[in-house]
Design a protein around this motif. Sequence first.
Motif, PDB file in Angstrom:
ATOM      1  N   VAL A 343       6.732  16.404 -39.385  1.00 41.86           N
ATOM      2  CA  VAL A 343       6.232  16.250 -40.744  1.00 41.86           C
ATOM      3  C   VAL A 343       7.161  15.423 -41.620  1.00 41.86           C
ATOM      4  N   GLU A 344       8.479  15.638 -41.464  1.00 38.80           N
ATOM      5  CA  GLU A 344       9.429  15.146 -42.459  1.00 38.80           C
ATOM      6  C   GLU A 344       9.439  13.631 -42.597  1.00 38.80           C
ATOM      7  N   ASP A 345       9.424  12.900 -41.487  1.00 43.13           N
ATOM      8  CA  ASP A 345       9.503  11.442 -41.583  1.00 43.13           C
ATOM      9  C   ASP A 345       8.328  10.861 -42.355  1.00 43.13           C
ATOM     10  N   VAL A 346       7.132  11.342 -42.052  1.00 43.21           N
ATOM     11  CA  VAL A 346       5.946  10.835 -42.751  1.00 43.21           C
ATOM     12  C   VAL A 346       5.998  11.219 -44.222  1.00 43.21           C
ATOM     13  N   ALA A 347       6.384  12.479 -44.494  1.00 42.01           N
ATOM     14  CA  ALA A 347       6.386  12.972 -45.869  1.00 42.01           C
ATOM     15  C   ALA A 347       7.453  12.294 -46.710  1.00 42.01           C
ATOM     16  N   GLN A 348       8.687  12.281 -46.214  1.00 36.25           N
ATOM     17  CA  GLN A 348       9.798  11.817 -47.042  1.00 36.25           C
ATOM     18  C   GLN A 348       9.949  10.307 -47.043  1.00 36.25           C
ATOM     19  N   VAL A 349       9.681   9.666 -45.919  1.00 35.47           N
ATOM     20  CA  VAL A 349       9.908   8.219 -45.851  1.00 35.47           C
ATOM     21  C   VAL A 349       8.749   7.442 -46.457  1.00 35.47           C
ATOM     22  N   MET A 350       7.526   7.867 -46.220  1.00 30.95           N
ATOM     23  CA  MET A 350       6.385   7.072 -46.663  1.00 30.95           C
ATOM     24  C   MET A 350       5.664   7.641 -47.878  1.00 30.95           C
ATOM     25  N   LEU A 351       5.359   8.944 -47.872  1.00 32.06           N
ATOM     26  CA  LEU A 351       4.484   9.483 -48.906  1.00 32.06           C
ATOM     27  C   LEU A 351       5.217   9.904 -50.181  1.00 32.06           C
ATOM     28  N   LEU A 352       6.426  10.463 -50.057  1.00 31.96           N
ATOM     29  CA  LEU A 352       7.136  10.906 -51.257  1.00 31.96           C
ATOM     30  C   LEU A 352       7.491   9.759 -52.207  1.00 31.96           C
ATOM     31  N   PRO A 353       7.923   8.584 -51.698  1.00 31.90           N
ATOM     32  CA  PRO A 353       8.152   7.477 -52.636  1.00 31.90           C
ATOM     33  C   PRO A 353       6.914   7.130 -53.463  1.00 31.90           C
ATOM     34  N   LEU A 354       5.715   7.354 -52.904  1.00 35.37           N
ATOM     35  CA  LEU A 354       4.494   7.129 -53.693  1.00 35.37           C
ATOM     36  C   LEU A 354       4.451   8.087 -54.881  1.00 35.37           C
ATOM     37  N   PHE A 355       4.916   9.323 -54.668  1.00 31.19           N
ATOM     38  CA  PHE A 355       4.947  10.302 -55.760  1.00 31.19           C
ATOM     39  C   PHE A 355       5.946   9.874 -56.836  1.00 31.19           C
ATOM     40  N   PHE A 356       7.113   9.370 -56.414  1.00 30.32           N
ATOM     41  CA  PHE A 356       8.108   8.932 -57.392  1.00 30.32           C
ATOM     42  C   PHE A 356       7.549   7.808 -58.261  1.00 30.32           C
ATOM     43  N   VAL A 357       6.869   6.857 -57.624  1.00 33.12           N
ATOM     44  CA  VAL A 357       6.311   5.740 -58.387  1.00 33.12           C
ATOM     45  C   VAL A 357       5.147   6.210 -59.246  1.00 33.12           C
ATOM     46  N   PHE A 358       4.325   7.107 -58.723  1.00 34.92           N
ATOM     47  CA  PHE A 358       3.222   7.633 -59.520  1.00 34.92           C
ATOM     48  C   PHE A 358       3.774   8.349 -60.761  1.00 34.92           C
ATOM     49  N   THR A 359       4.901   9.058 -60.587  1.00 30.98           N
ATOM     50  CA  THR A 359       5.563   9.687 -61.733  1.00 30.98           C
ATOM     51  C   THR A 359       6.090   8.625 -62.685  1.00 30.98           C
ATOM     52  N   GLY A 360       6.698   7.564 -62.106  1.00 31.20           N
ATOM     53  CA  GLY A 360       7.221   6.484 -62.932  1.00 31.20           C
ATOM     54  C   GLY A 360       6.151   5.770 -63.727  1.00 31.20           C
ATOM     55  N   LEU A 361       4.951   5.644 -63.150  1.00 34.40           N
ATOM     56  CA  LEU A 361       3.841   4.994 -63.856  1.00 34.40           C
ATOM     57  C   LEU A 361       3.389   5.800 -65.068  1.00 34.40           C
ATOM     58  N   LYS A 362       3.689   7.101 -65.060  1.00 31.99           N
ATOM     59  CA  LYS A 362       3.325   7.956 -66.198  1.00 31.99           C
ATOM     60  C   LYS A 362       4.497   8.176 -67.155  1.00 31.99           C
ATOM     61  N   THR A 363       5.676   7.674 -66.772  1.00 24.48           N
ATOM     62  CA  THR A 363       6.859   7.819 -67.617  1.00 24.48           C
ATOM     63  C   THR A 363       7.001   6.581 -68.489  1.00 24.48           C
ATOM     64  N   GLN A 364       6.912   6.765 -69.776  1.00 24.82           N
ATOM     65  CA  GLN A 364       6.997   5.636 -70.708  1.00 24.82           C
ATOM     66  C   GLN A 364       8.212   5.832 -71.609  1.00 24.82           C
ATOM     67  N   ILE A 365       9.349   5.354 -71.132  1.00 21.78           N
ATOM     68  CA  ILE A 365      10.579   5.502 -71.905  1.00 21.78           C
ATOM     69  C   ILE A 365      10.482   4.719 -73.221  1.00 21.78           C
ATOM     70  N   GLY A 366       9.636   3.699 -73.232  1.00 20.52           N
ATOM     71  CA  GLY A 366       9.443   2.926 -74.458  1.00 20.52           C
ATOM     72  C   GLY A 366       8.882   3.742 -75.610  1.00 20.52           C
ATOM     73  N   LEU A 367       8.256   4.900 -75.310  1.00 21.42           N
ATOM     74  CA  LEU A 367       7.747   5.760 -76.379  1.00 21.42           C
ATOM     75  C   LEU A 367       8.883   6.382 -77.189  1.00 21.42           C
ATOM     76  N   LEU A 368      10.068   6.470 -76.591  1.00 22.43           N
ATOM     77  CA  LEU A 368      11.229   7.006 -77.322  1.00 22.43           C
ATOM     78  C   LEU A 368      11.834   5.854 -78.114  1.00 22.43           C
ATOM     79  N   ASN A 369      11.134   5.490 -79.193  1.00 25.46           N
ATOM     80  CA  ASN A 369      11.444   4.236 -79.893  1.00 25.46           C
ATOM     81  C   ASN A 369      12.161   4.421 -81.219  1.00 25.46           C
ATOM     82  N   ASP A 370      12.710   5.598 -81.460  1.00 21.54           N
ATOM     83  CA  ASP A 370      13.527   5.775 -82.663  1.00 21.54           C
ATOM     84  C   ASP A 370      14.655   6.759 -82.364  1.00 21.54           C
ATOM     85  N   PRO A 371      15.728   6.747 -83.146  1.00 23.27           N
ATOM     86  CA  PRO A 371      16.896   7.596 -82.870  1.00 23.27           C
ATOM     87  C   PRO A 371      16.554   9.082 -82.796  1.00 23.27           C
ATOM     88  N   TYR A 372      15.589   9.531 -83.581  1.00 22.67           N
ATOM     89  CA  TYR A 372      15.253  10.956 -83.576  1.00 22.67           C
ATOM     90  C   TYR A 372      14.711  11.383 -82.212  1.00 22.67           C
TER      91      TYR A 372
END
Length: 756
Positions: A343-372
């Motif tokens: 299981v591990e090679d398929v899960a960690q090498v191929m499929l988990l990076p898709l989850f990281f990028v899918f998370t990154g696509l929903k992460t908008q650091i640009g929304l933190l656009n003021d000091p507060y």
Amino acid sequence: MKKFRNSIFYVVVIALFSALIYMALKNGKTLEAGRTIKGAGMGRGQWQDFINSMYHNLGDPLALLLVQIITILFVARLFGWICRKIGQPSVVGEMIAGIVLGPSLVGTYFPEYSGMLFPAASLPNLKYFSQVGLILFMYVVGMELDLSVLKNKAKDAVIISHASIIIPFTMGLGLAYFIYDQFAPADVAFSSFGLFMGIAMSITAFPVLARIVQERGLHRTRIGAMVITCAAADDITAWCILAAVIAIVKAGSFVSSLYIIGLSILYVGLMLGVVRPFLKRIGDLYSNKENITKPVVAIFFLTLLISAYTTEIIGIHALFGAFMAGAIMPENMRFRSIFIEKVEDVAQVMLLPLFFVFTGLKTQIGLLNDPYMWQVCGLIIVVAVTGKFIGSAITAKFVGQNWRDSLTIGALMNTRGLMELIVLNIGLELGVLSTEVFSMMVIMALATTFMTGPALDLIGFIFNRKKNYIPAEIRQASRYKVLVSFDSPDGGKTLLRLANAFVAKMNGNAMVTAMHVSPSSEIHTFNLQEYEKESFKPVLAEAEVLGQKVTTLFKATSDVDSDIPTVANKGEFDLVLIDIGQSIFEGTLLGKILGFTTRIINPESLLNTFTGKEKLFENSPFDEKTQQILTKTHTPVGILVDKEFKGTDKIFVSIFDEEDAFLIEYAHKLIANVGSQVTILDADGFVKNNPHIKESIRSVEQVVPNHIQLLSQKKLEKEFLQSQDLMIISVESWKKLLESRSPWLNNTPSLLILKK
């Protein structure tokens, strides 16, 4: 005629049926009368038709998904490799890769490229692929938990673990109270928002923690066992609480959630009381089988899928079901190892990076656009670190740990990694977390995971703990010390025979240490001791045959290239023996990114290559791993190129420079300990014209006459070379020999290349 029969038959059949196909297509044209044929008569031309077809193929959902996976894997591996080189877990790099490919960086500066690679219509495909990866990953996490450890060390570990959950949970709930008005989605109740903030602050990344414990050599220490147990208890408790929180959020109120919680308790009861004994019986039946059959594998994977489906239907998320399916696997280590490998090679090498990028696509650091907004983000990080790090450390101190171990436990329990992203994605998917809070929490997950390594280094520095564990018996020994560092057990046996030849008759005045340094990513926590035992078993058996006492040293690490020289230097060894056994591509940037570790070219074919057909290294005759060991090690190093090495009865020493005089000392050791017959090759007359080298040879002759002879000739007969067991040469002379493309290189016996 017989030898042409098959060829004639082949030609006749192909020609006959090709003619029939042509006639069918030609006559079929007459049937098109009265029909409007698609694409016919449009006048676009064949080239334009081809271009349009290519554009259509590029936009096909499958083609788009494949190019997304290729891009994600490459970028994730690149950032993971960079993070490993700076002492961080690769998961940190993969998390950063996800954010880089998302709207926070690529989407901001290259919006056209981002829109082309990750169009909104394609995101559901990525989502479901990543969810499958998470299900497989949580199955592995469940299997890696050694529940027997909890039984043996439960008391203090459970106290520390539960304190490390309740303290940050409460602080997270308190933080939610202050930011609810500004940052919670308008239609979300405070209870849902607060509970999710609490559980997000409480999670610990068990897999990342376990890897760090291995890499730092803590797995065999008391503190290592304690922190692994704490993390295991934390993992189980946190996922149970998360299941309850999800039930409350989905039901809308605590009373309504009782139905879901009741079904969850029933589900857990069935898994423990019915499914687990059933799987255990299967495990017992097949524990002694050489091969586990496909129907048996199917039973376990069906259990995984049914368990994940059940928890998804109940309302506590499929990931909990996957985790539970892994936790109830038979305790047989062989069984668990087989399924983890599947299981591990398929899960960690191929499929988990898709989850990281899918998370990154929903992460908008640009929304933190003021000091507060950044102040709030900083506050979230402070609350997370205070609750988890300080809470765990103080509790550990209270139950009797010293300050060094208490702070170590706190630093490790503060690691959040991938597990935090899983919780955050569930919260965002349920609509409990806003995009702003989600982005802040992702930054917190990165910060707390990134700080673990530096925090452990600082604690080690303050309390004077050695990062690389060297047993006292090695550090304090004043004898002639030989370190044998091997990659494979077979290589270890060969190197041990060579080491024994240098010290066989030194009695108690010599010490041989066999060291196996293994990449931590290839070893699982639950079978670490078993892996160590199996690695050294053939080597210790060989030591018994040789009558050689051996000290063993095992280390799981993320930086093999640096740890071997560190151990060699801190152990103050007199000679380090290694072998060339890695792929020559391992030292290249592409090889490191893609993780090449297979033996693509063996030492003999490497030598053949050097004799004139190809030049694989421009500046060094070694792969980068060997080159780094040579550069960083301050003690003499011997590199064995094994060409079916059998012994040291007949050896010849090549002298190509005045600096090679030190090789006589090693030849003397072989003569004195195993009675080797030594031939000194003086190809360029350096021995003849150097009184110092001549005197070294004469002094050996006086002690052991008839064991050493001088040979002054440039051309060596193939028969002579093949009659020898070992050739000894210095690193510098080896380089010169390769550059000269000497014709007799291809016929050499095994080589020992020595660095002074």
